[in-house]
Design an enzyme around this catalytic site. Structure first.
Site, short mmCIF file in Angstrom:
data_model
loop_
_atom_site.label_atom_id
_atom_site.label_comp_id
_atom_site.label_asym_id
_atom_site.label_seq_id
_atom_site.Cartn_x
_atom_site.Cartn_y
_atom_site.Cartn_z
CG ASP A 13 3.29 1.12 9.32
OD1 ASP A 13 3.01 2.00 10.14
OD2 ASP A 13 3.22 1.29 8.09
CB CYS A 46 -4.23 5.35 10.78
SG CYS A 46 -5.02 3.98 9.92
NE ARG A 75 0.17 9.84 9.79
CZ ARG A 75 -0.12 8.78 9.06
NH1 ARG A 75 -1.30 8.22 9.19
NH2 ARG A 75 0.75 8.27 8.21
N PRO A 76 1.49 16.27 11.27
CG PRO A 76 3.20 17.53 12.24
CD PRO A 76 2.43 16.24 12.40
CB ILE A 77 1.96 18.16 5.79
CG1 ILE A 77 0.98 19.34 5.73
CG2 ILE A 77 1.24 16.84 5.75
CD1 ILE A 77 0.30 19.46 4.35
CG ASP A 78 5.89 20.54 10.43
OD1 ASP A 78 5.58 19.35 10.18
OD2 ASP A 78 6.55 20.85 11.43
NE ARG A 130 -7.03 4.09 5.95
CZ ARG A 130 -6.98 5.33 6.36
NH1 ARG A 130 -7.65 5.69 7.43
NH2 ARG A 130 -6.29 6.22 5.72
CB ILE A 150 7.68 6.67 14.17
CG1 ILE A 150 8.93 5.78 14.02
CG2 ILE A 150 7.38 7.44 12.88
CD1 ILE A 150 10.18 6.46 13.54
CE LYS A 198 -1.77 1.45 4.11
NZ LYS A 198 -1.36 2.86 4.38
CG ASN A 199 2.51 2.62 3.57
OD1 ASN A 199 1.32 2.92 3.41
ND2 ASN A 199 3.03 2.38 4.75
NE ARG A 214 0.39 11.43 6.22
CZ ARG A 214 0.28 12.57 6.87
NH1 ARG A 214 -0.89 13.01 7.25
NH2 ARG A 214 1.34 13.26 7.17
C1 UD1 Z 1 4.42 6.70 6.21
C2 UD1 Z 1 3.54 5.48 6.08
C3 UD1 Z 1 3.14 4.96 7.44
C4 UD1 Z 1 4.38 4.71 8.28
C5 UD1 Z 1 5.26 5.95 8.31
C6 UD1 Z 1 6.59 5.74 9.04
C7 UD1 Z 1 2.37 5.92 3.99
C8 UD1 Z 1 1.09 6.20 3.31
N1 UD1 Z 1 2.34 5.85 5.33
O1 UD1 Z 1 3.63 7.71 6.85
O2 UD1 Z 1 2.42 3.75 7.28
O3 UD1 Z 1 3.98 4.39 9.60
O4 UD1 Z 1 5.56 6.38 6.97
O5 UD1 Z 1 7.28 4.65 8.49
O6 UD1 Z 1 3.40 5.71 3.36
N2 UD1 Z 1 6.22 14.46 10.66
C9 UD1 Z 1 6.20 15.81 10.97
N3 UD1 Z 1 6.05 16.71 9.96
C10 UD1 Z 1 5.93 16.32 8.65
C11 UD1 Z 1 5.94 14.95 8.33
C12 UD1 Z 1 6.09 14.04 9.36
O7 UD1 Z 1 6.32 16.20 12.13
O8 UD1 Z 1 5.79 17.20 7.77
C13 UD1 Z 1 6.33 13.47 11.74
C14 UD1 Z 1 5.05 12.64 11.85
O9 UD1 Z 1 4.08 13.29 12.63
C15 UD1 Z 1 5.58 11.37 12.49
C16 UD1 Z 1 6.98 11.23 11.88
O10 UD1 Z 1 7.33 12.53 11.40
O11 UD1 Z 1 5.68 11.55 13.87
C17 UD1 Z 1 7.03 10.22 10.73
O12 UD1 Z 1 6.17 10.60 9.70
P1 UD1 Z 1 6.40 10.20 8.18
O13 UD1 Z 1 7.69 9.47 8.03
O14 UD1 Z 1 6.17 11.41 7.36
O15 UD1 Z 1 5.23 9.17 7.95
P2 UD1 Z 1 4.10 9.21 6.84
O16 UD1 Z 1 4.73 9.52 5.52
O17 UD1 Z 1 2.96 10.02 7.29
#
Ligand code: UD1
Length: 417
Positions: free
Chosen positions: A305, A116, A121-124, A397, A327, A22-23, A92
């Site tokens: 995961d 989930c 899960r911010p996108i900053d 999912r 994480i 999926k990812n 996501r």
């Molecule tokens: C992806 C996977 C998810 C997996 C995760 C970590 C997908 C669709 N999902 O999620 O299944 O658990 O990788 O292996 O591929 N963070 C920030 N700011 C940001 C981005 C991330 O603070 O802009 C933080 C997140 O809140 C989290 C950590 O960084 O605490 C890891 O997030 P990230 O590696 O981005 O995971 P996802 O891409 O959301």
């Protein structure tokens, strides 16, 4: 109600094929909009997250067809539109459309980002990088507008190796001529799969799989083709089901290299794993021994995961084991449910302390997220008596018909709608 009824305590036997990841498939589908042509995606799993992503593609004017496991996206008639928030929040992958649409249409509008509820899960990190790449970003109550008419090649330094941010930057850089470098990039296998897809479009990428990735964008991407890698988390789920039920299993269509962190940990628990090129055989002992400490970490460390899944196995393994979730800040929802089965678990400040009990008992439980739901299934398969697990639509999912797959291995499981 969508729930599973599981009668535990039955041995499993046989072999199972793992579907595509999926990812890996989600960012590849999002990236398929950038080539203004055809993308052929093999081994694409049929999951609700994938269906929702395909809905987004269709809303953007792409034509999407599926023939068995192959999905073909034709993005030649793409039209920039805002995607309704209710669809965006379902997966996501919606976040990944920011990089893809910004690079192709010079504009993107993202209303909410899904996934989930395992943390804030911010996108900053994504947006900071986009700004460095020359995008003008406006944010308003969770809605994000990206204006990308002045994208420039640059070096971005991530303060955390975010998987999603690395993917989004790679996609956004793919149509920017010149060299964009990502420092402290995520090293997950899904990143390499996305890189292979972008390379097949004519984008030059080096360093995927390491912490420094360089992307040389192209102004004329071509039709593309890729095969989605096997889902390493689904593979770890069947391995945990084997351990919880003390049943040897053969797991096919895996990439054992991608599972190395997980396999190293379960070997320490006393499990024997024989790895071939694309399959593995797992032989759990009658009782596993808890490893004293597991910390989740970015790849190649122990995957977050798989944390819930191994927790379920640790509940009946001998001794004390401590898990640190490093994480996501809210990823112990399964622990509260496992307590209902008689598990001995305490959670505090990102740590779960598990003392193995001899047996778990069936209980009525609720899945809070995708991996929580799968972990509860694992625990219920090994428990005495009957369990009911509600909200299994979360499981849909990330697993292609988990219920039938487990049934094929001899599990007593049924879905009650
Ligand atoms: C992806 C996977 C998810 C997996 C995760 C970590 C997908 C669709 N999902 O999620 O299944 O658990 O990788 O292996 O591929 N963070 C920030 N700011 C940001 C981005 C991330 O603070 O802009 C933080 C997140 O809140 C989290 C950590 O960084 O605490 C890891 O997030 P990230 O590696 O981005 O995971 P996802 O891409 O959301």
């Amino acid at each position: 109600m969508n729930r599973y009824k599981i009668e535990g305590g039955n041995r499993l036997k046989g072999s199972i094929d793992v579907h595509g990841a999926k990812n890996a498939a989600l960012p590849i589908l999002a990236a398929s909009v950038i080539n203004s042509g055809k993308s052929v995606i093999h081994n694409c799993p049929d999951l609700s997250d994938i269906q929702n992503t395909i809905k987004i593609l269709e809303l953007l004017g792409c034509s999407v067809t599926r023939e068995a496991n192959t999905v073909i996206v034709d993005s030649s008639n793409l039209c920039l539109r805002s995607i309704p928030k209710d669809i965006m929040v379902k997966t996501r992958s919606s976040t990944m459309f920011a990089g893809a649409l910004a690079s192709r249409c010079k504009k993107a509008y993202i209303a909410g980002h899904g996934g989930c509820c395992i943390g804030s899960r911010p996108i900053d990190i994504h947006l900071e990088a986009f700004r460095e790449m020359g995008m003008d970003i406006k944010e308003d109550s969770g809605e994000v507008m990206c204006f990308a008419s002045k994208m420039k090649p640059c070096t971005v330094n991530l303060r955390f190796p975010s998987v999603g941010a690395t993917e989004n930057i790679m996609i956004a850089a793919s149509l920017t001529e010149g060299k964009t470098t990502i420092i402290n990039a995520a090293r997950e296998p899904e990143i390499q799969n996305l890189a292979d897809f972008l390379r097949s479009m004519g984008v030059k990428i080096k360093g995927d799989g390491t912490g420094v990735i360089s992307v040389w964008g192209t102004s004329c991407p071509k039709d593309a083709e890729v095969t989605v890698i096997p889902d390493r988390i689904v593979a770890s789920t069947y391995m945990c089901a084997s351990m919880a039920t003390k049943s040897p299993l053969v797991i096919n269509n895996v990439n054992v290299r991608h599972l190395s962190g997980f396999i190293a940990t379960i070997r320490k628990m006393g499990v024997s794993v024989i790895c071939l090129k694309n399959s593995l055989s797992i032989f759990p002992p009658d009782r596993m021994i808890n490893v004293p400490y597991i910390s989740t970490a970015p790849y190649p460390g122990f995957p977050t995961d798989s944390q819930a899944l191994i927790s379920s196995v640790m509940c009946t393994s001998q001794g004390l084991g401590i898990i640190r979730e490093s994480i996501f800040e809210n990823r112990f929802g399964h622990c509260h449910e496992l307590l209902k089965m008689g598990a001995d678990i305490e959670t505090k400040n990102g740590f779960a302390c598990i003392r193995g009990v001899k047996k778990l008992s069936g209980a009525i439980m609720n899945s809070h997220d995708l991996r929580c739901g799968a972990a509860l299934c694992v625990a219920a398969l090994g428990a005495d008596g009957i369990s009911y697990i509600s909200n299994v639509n979360y499981i849909d999912r990330g697993y292609e018909n988990l219920c039938q797959s487990l049934k094929n291995l001899g599990a007593k499981i049924e879905r009650i709608e």
